[in-house]
Design an enzyme around this catalytic site. Structure first.
Site, PDB file in Angstrom:
ATOM      1  N   ASP A 225       3.875  -6.829   9.313  1.00  0.00           N
ATOM      2  CA  ASP A 225       3.601  -5.949   8.173  1.00  0.00           C
ATOM      3  C   ASP A 225       3.553  -6.809   6.912  1.00  0.00           C
ATOM      4  O   ASP A 225       4.397  -7.703   6.730  1.00  0.00           O
ATOM      5  CB  ASP A 225       4.682  -4.874   8.045  1.00  0.00           C
ATOM      6  CG  ASP A 225       4.292  -3.799   7.043  1.00  0.00           C
ATOM      7  OD1 ASP A 225       3.561  -2.878   7.424  1.00  0.00           O
ATOM      8  OD2 ASP A 225       4.703  -3.918   5.874  1.00  0.00           O
ATOM      9  N   ASN A 233      -1.961  -4.057  -4.399  1.00  0.00           N
ATOM     10  CA  ASN A 233      -3.006  -3.105  -4.772  1.00  0.00           C
ATOM     11  C   ASN A 233      -2.826  -2.611  -6.203  1.00  0.00           C
ATOM     12  O   ASN A 233      -3.808  -2.466  -6.952  1.00  0.00           O
ATOM     13  CB  ASN A 233      -3.007  -1.915  -3.817  1.00  0.00           C
ATOM     14  CG  ASN A 233      -3.607  -2.259  -2.466  1.00  0.00           C
ATOM     15  OD1 ASN A 233      -4.459  -3.134  -2.362  1.00  0.00           O
ATOM     16  ND2 ASN A 233      -3.159  -1.570  -1.426  1.00  0.00           N
ATOM     17  N   HIS A 238      -7.398  -2.831  -5.384  1.00  0.00           N
ATOM     18  CA  HIS A 238      -7.579  -2.672  -3.938  1.00  0.00           C
ATOM     19  C   HIS A 238      -8.482  -3.758  -3.352  1.00  0.00           C
ATOM     20  O   HIS A 238      -8.369  -4.084  -2.169  1.00  0.00           O
ATOM     21  CB  HIS A 238      -8.152  -1.286  -3.637  1.00  0.00           C
ATOM     22  CG  HIS A 238      -7.162  -0.183  -3.852  1.00  0.00           C
ATOM     23  ND1 HIS A 238      -6.238   0.183  -2.910  1.00  0.00           N
ATOM     24  CD2 HIS A 238      -6.936   0.622  -4.927  1.00  0.00           C
ATOM     25  CE1 HIS A 238      -5.485   1.169  -3.364  1.00  0.00           C
ATOM     26  NE2 HIS A 238      -5.893   1.467  -4.591  1.00  0.00           N
ATOM     27  N   ASP A 242      -7.722  -5.813  -0.018  1.00  0.00           N
ATOM     28  CA  ASP A 242      -8.659  -5.961   1.098  1.00  0.00           C
ATOM     29  C   ASP A 242      -8.859  -7.430   1.454  1.00  0.00           C
ATOM     30  O   ASP A 242      -8.928  -7.793   2.638  1.00  0.00           O
ATOM     31  CB  ASP A 242     -10.007  -5.333   0.740  1.00  0.00           C
ATOM     32  CG  ASP A 242      -9.932  -3.815   0.671  1.00  0.00           C
ATOM     33  OD1 ASP A 242      -8.939  -3.251   1.149  1.00  0.00           O
ATOM     34  OD2 ASP A 242     -10.874  -3.205   0.131  1.00  0.00           O
ATOM     35  N   GLU A 268      -1.512  -1.823   6.541  1.00  0.00           N
ATOM     36  CA  GLU A 268      -1.219  -3.249   6.392  1.00  0.00           C
ATOM     37  C   GLU A 268      -0.365  -3.750   7.551  1.00  0.00           C
ATOM     38  O   GLU A 268       0.345  -4.745   7.424  1.00  0.00           O
ATOM     39  CB  GLU A 268      -0.515  -3.523   5.057  1.00  0.00           C
ATOM     40  CG  GLU A 268       0.859  -2.913   4.912  1.00  0.00           C
ATOM     41  CD  GLU A 268       0.840  -1.487   4.367  1.00  0.00           C
ATOM     42  OE1 GLU A 268       1.912  -1.017   3.967  1.00  0.00           O
ATOM     43  OE2 GLU A 268      -0.230  -0.855   4.345  1.00  0.00           O
TER      44      GLU A 268
END
Length: 390
Positions: A225, A233, A238, A242, A268
């Site tokens: 994770d 973010n 964002h 990404d 994630e």
């Protein structure tokens, strides 16, 4: 020049729906073949002393080019009507001028195939087929009997047209079959992959894990994770998040062996399957992933985005079912988060639950003791820095 033309033809229009891709590529090929047919008819009609048909063929060349351009601009229905309509008209005119014995009526079958292989509604197909049938019958009724002057016998004309129709039909069907197989493979691949990272998606990853479990393949799993992903973010946008996920996907593909599997199973969260690997090897892989992510952070807007991951490690011999194995890896991931993040937990959660403190067995990832592949390693030893074991 040829490569430029190929690239232009392979380029798809923007906003092309997925279900129309096969129709687009197959009919572009058909339109180019019909265009070539019109060009070939020009000298043929001149030799046969039919200048009006030759002139009509020249006009149809322009119509065919317009149909290709309309098709490329995503006006595919208009292009279909234009090209198939022009071929029907030329077939009718040639049959009228040269008679039934010349074989031009064979081209009606090309038009019929084009109608029924196109993504049209049932009503439109029925109406178009009936209209084509009426046009074919009328051409037979009004066609005059061509009498050969000895220069080109009628059987040669008929053989030429039969061969042309045969090649057009075979090429058309071959192209449709090849495109169908190509897009089916691509659809299967797209259905099993995560679009952002290129890794396997949740369904495909869990399906592979289930298969290995049923086949009694010993394996280790890494539940990963991204730490503080929401902050990435929120602070950088964002797009930066990404890019961080894409970088993790690239690092996993570069780190894992050919037989290993990695998938994105959540926003994630990642799951790595290591078949025939013991705990020691799994910890070593997890340490390499952390080290690579630290040395090769994702780049966004010209600057590095610091990213760390927490990893929980579980081995198949520790559990009685696949669900238990994944839950164990998930609990160890939770403890990695609880103990400060950016670390690997491969055990010791029971002690943490009882005592509320982390294990203290620390070492470098490169010196992690490797267990036998698929064999349970020793329960105590020195492992990677920020690696907690029981």
């Amino acid at each position: 020049m040829l490569s430029v033309a190929r690239a232009w033809l392979r380029q798809e229009p923007r906003l092309l729906a997925v279900e129309h891709r096969r129709f687009y590529h197959a009919y572009l090929w058909v339109y180019l073949m019909v265009l070539g047919l019109y060009v070939a008819w020009l000298p043929v009609f001149m030799v046969l002393k039919a200048p009006r048909l030759a002139f009509a063929s020249g006009i149809m060349v322009l119509v065919g080019l317009l149909g290709v351009l309309l098709h490329r601009q995503h006006h595919m229905l208009m292009a279909l009507v234009l090209v198939l309509g022009s071929l029907t008209l030329m077939t009718w005119l040639a049959s009228y001028c040269f008679g039934n014995a010349a074989g031009y009526e064979y081209y009606f079958f090309i038009v019929m195939a084009g109608i029924h292989l196109a993504p049209l509604s049932g009503k439109v197909r029925v109406i178009s087929t009936l209209s084509l049938f009426v046009a074919a019958v009328l051409s037979l009724m009004v066609a005059s009997q061509h009498v050969s002057d000895g220069f080109i016998p009628v059987w040669i004309m008929q053989s030429f047209n039969l061969f042309a129709v045969f090649m057009l039909m075979v090429t058309f069907l071959w192209r449709m079959l090849a495109l169908t197989e190509h897009f089916e493979r691509q659809y299967r691949q797209d259905a099993s992959r995560d679009e952002l990272t290129g890794l396997f998606n949740r369904r495909q990853t869990l399906r592979q894990a289930e298969k290995w479990w049923q086949d009694a393949v010993p394996c280790s799993v890494l539940m990963m994770d991204v730490d503080h992903f929401k902050q990435i973010n929120d602070l950088r946008g964002h797009a930066a998040g990404d890019e961080a996920l894409r970088q993790i996907g690239r690092l996993l593909n570069a780190t894992l062996r050919q037989g290993d599997r990695a998938g994105r199973i959540g926003g994630e969260e990642f799951l790595v399957l290591l078949p025939r690997s013991g705990r020691g090897e799994a910890i070593s892989v997890a340490g390499r992933i952390r080290s690579l992510l630290a040395s090769s952070p994702p780049q966004f807007a010209g600057s590095a985005v610091p990213v760390t991951v927490s990893i929980g490690v579980a081995v198949s011999h520790e559990c009685e079912s696949l669900d238990d194995l994944l839950q164990l890896a998930d609990r160890r991931l939770y403890h990695a988060k609880h103990q400060g993040r950016d670390r690997v937990v491969a055990g010791g959660e029971r002690q943490q639950e009882r005592e509320g403190e982390s294990c203290s067995l620390l070492a470098a990832p490169e010196t992690a003791r490797q267990g036998d592949r698929g064999e349970p390693p020793a329960e105590h030893g020195h492992f990677a820095d920020r690696t907690l074991v029981g």
